[in-house]
Scaffold this motif. Structure first.
Motif, mmCIF file in Angstrom:
data_model
loop_
_atom_site.group_PDB
_atom_site.id
_atom_site.type_symbol
_atom_site.label_atom_id
_atom_site.label_comp_id
_atom_site.label_asym_id
_atom_site.label_seq_id
_atom_site.Cartn_x
_atom_site.Cartn_y
_atom_site.Cartn_z
ATOM 1 N N ILE A 149 -10.005 42.773 19.070
ATOM 2 C CA ILE A 149 -11.287 43.418 18.779
ATOM 3 C C ILE A 149 -11.738 43.082 17.362
ATOM 4 C CG2 ILE A 149 -12.398 45.658 18.408
ATOM 5 C CD1 ILE A 149 -10.772 46.737 20.746
ATOM 6 N N ASP A 150 -10.826 43.165 16.398
ATOM 7 C CA ASP A 150 -11.169 42.842 15.010
ATOM 8 C C ASP A 150 -11.566 41.379 14.866
ATOM 9 O OD1 ASP A 150 -10.699 45.416 14.156
ATOM 10 O OD2 ASP A 150 -8.621 45.039 13.579
ATOM 11 N N ARG A 151 -10.918 40.510 15.638
ATOM 12 C CA ARG A 151 -11.217 39.080 15.560
ATOM 13 C C ARG A 151 -12.586 38.755 16.142
ATOM 14 N NH1 ARG A 151 -7.840 35.924 19.634
ATOM 15 N NH2 ARG A 151 -9.482 36.840 20.933
ATOM 16 N N ASP A 152 -12.931 39.394 17.269
ATOM 17 C CA ASP A 152 -14.173 39.064 17.970
ATOM 18 C C ASP A 152 -15.393 39.798 17.426
ATOM 19 O OD1 ASP A 152 -12.647 37.480 19.614
ATOM 20 O OD2 ASP A 152 -12.483 38.964 21.219
ATOM 21 N N LEU A 153 -15.175 40.903 16.711
ATOM 22 C CA LEU A 153 -16.298 41.760 16.313
ATOM 23 C C LEU A 153 -17.345 41.045 15.453
ATOM 24 C CD1 LEU A 153 -17.533 44.558 16.452
ATOM 25 C CD2 LEU A 153 -16.153 45.212 14.474
ATOM 26 N N PRO A 154 -16.981 40.297 14.388
ATOM 27 C CA PRO A 154 -18.033 39.665 13.568
ATOM 28 C C PRO A 154 -18.922 38.709 14.359
ATOM 29 C CG PRO A 154 -15.930 39.646 12.411
ATOM 30 C CD PRO A 154 -15.647 40.076 13.812
ATOM 31 N N ASP A 155 -18.326 37.830 15.166
ATOM 32 C CA ASP A 155 -19.129 36.882 15.948
ATOM 33 C C ASP A 155 -19.969 37.617 16.989
ATOM 34 O OD1 ASP A 155 -18.029 34.792 14.528
ATOM 35 O OD2 ASP A 155 -16.438 34.417 15.995
ATOM 36 N N PHE A 156 -19.388 38.642 17.593
ATOM 37 C CA PHE A 156 -20.119 39.438 18.580
ATOM 38 C C PHE A 156 -21.357 40.063 17.947
ATOM 39 C CE2 PHE A 156 -21.053 43.288 20.921
ATOM 40 C CZ PHE A 156 -20.917 42.915 22.243
ATOM 41 N N LEU A 157 -21.195 40.641 16.769
ATOM 42 C CA LEU A 157 -22.325 41.288 16.099
ATOM 43 C C LEU A 157 -23.346 40.266 15.605
ATOM 44 C CD1 LEU A 157 -20.562 44.130 14.071
ATOM 45 C CD2 LEU A 157 -21.650 44.236 16.314
#
Length: 299
Positions: A149-157
């Motif tokens: 979740i921490d890894r994907d969150l920046p790109d997702f946002l």
């Protein structure tokens, strides 16, 4: 000595079966053996199911005792931990209790067997290993999911911000982005949107997902989102700000980890290289000046 070796090999064999079936199930049999697509994988799944069935069968009659030992309060906390871990392997609270009871019973059997051959201390060691197997595994799955979740969150946002700036409403944009992501984060967002459609208030739905994800970075995102919703500020601007903050914190964490790792690497390099260097130097000196050293030592 022979009983010790037999006991050790037997325990290692059992652990290898458990770990091997777990790896094959997770990574797929085709990664380890050269088989045509769709061939031979069922047997690997069957082996995993067989091992799980044995453990579940062992815990079938003892799970009620373990459930009473947990108590309602601890069971509720355990249920939340399983949900935060993403219900790995379709795990439920009942199945977890049953499987943990099976491992505990297996640990008792191992303790008895090792004690019978005169290696009670090894029985205690492996008994502790098996009795805590489910707790350690759940902790691993929880941390692994949080890391994803921490890894994907920046790109997702980032993608969500661009989609919102294109003129799409927040909920539609969130659903559109989730459709193109296959990750725990997108699944949690889809569950949140589903709750909102069922009548759960916007704030409550995101507070629920905040608790399920159990991530500081995700918490920051939810807080910024709810503040933007309450104050009426542009959501895209709030998302962009939180992405910058998350990436700044991650960069700082990487720098701190690198700073902590550098002394360890230097120490390991020194410990491993110095003896070899000294041996090479001494060997070269003895080889080049062997006659001189022989005269010195002979007096």
């Amino acid at each position: 000595m022979i009983p010790f070796i037999v006991a050790f090999i037997s325990s290692f064999f059992v652990l290898s079966i458990a770990y091997g079936s777990h790896i094959v199930r997770r990574e797929g049999a085709s990664k380890f053996i050269d088989v045509p697509p769709g061939y031979g994988i069922d047997s690997a799944e069957d082996n995993h199911r067989l091992f799980s069935t044995i453990i579940d069968g062992l815990g079938l009659r003892t799970q009620k005792t373990l459930r009473r030992a947990y108590g309602d309060k601890r069971l509720n906390a355990l249920s939340k931990r399983i949900r935060r871990a993403g219900n790995p392997d379709n795990l439920t609270l009942d199945l977890y209790i049953q499987r943990e009871a099976g491992f505990i019973l297996l640990s008792v059997v191992i303790l008895i067997l090792f004690t019978a051959i005169g290696s009670s201390y090894l029985g205690v060691l492996f008994g502790l290993l098996f009795s805590t197997w489910m707790q350690v595994w759940l902790l691993y799955e929880l941390r692994r999911r949080r890391s994803k979740i921490d890894r994907d969150l920046p790109d997702f946002l980032d993608v969500l911000t661009v989609t919102i700036r294109s003129g799409m409403p927040f909920r539609n944009a969130l659903e559109r982005v989730c459709e193109h992501y296959d990750s725990p984060l997108s699944k949690e967002m889809m569950d949140t949107l589903r709750e909102i459609r069922m009548g759960v208030p916007f704030r409550t739905a995101f507070l629920n997902v905040k608790e399920r994800c159990d991530s500081e970075n995700f918490d920051s995102f939810v807080v910024a989102l709810l503040q933007s919703e309450e104050l009426g500020t542009p959501i895209a601007d709030a998302l962009q700000s939180i992405v910058k903050e998350i990436r700044r914190e991650r960069a700082e964490q990487v720098r701190q980890a690198a700073a902590k790792t550098a002394p360890k690497v230097a120490f390991i390099a020194t410990v491993t290289m110095m003896p070899g260097t000294i041996i090479l130097m001494m060997g070269g000196m003895f080889y080049a000046y062997g006659d001189v050293f022989s005269k010195i030592f002979k007096g």
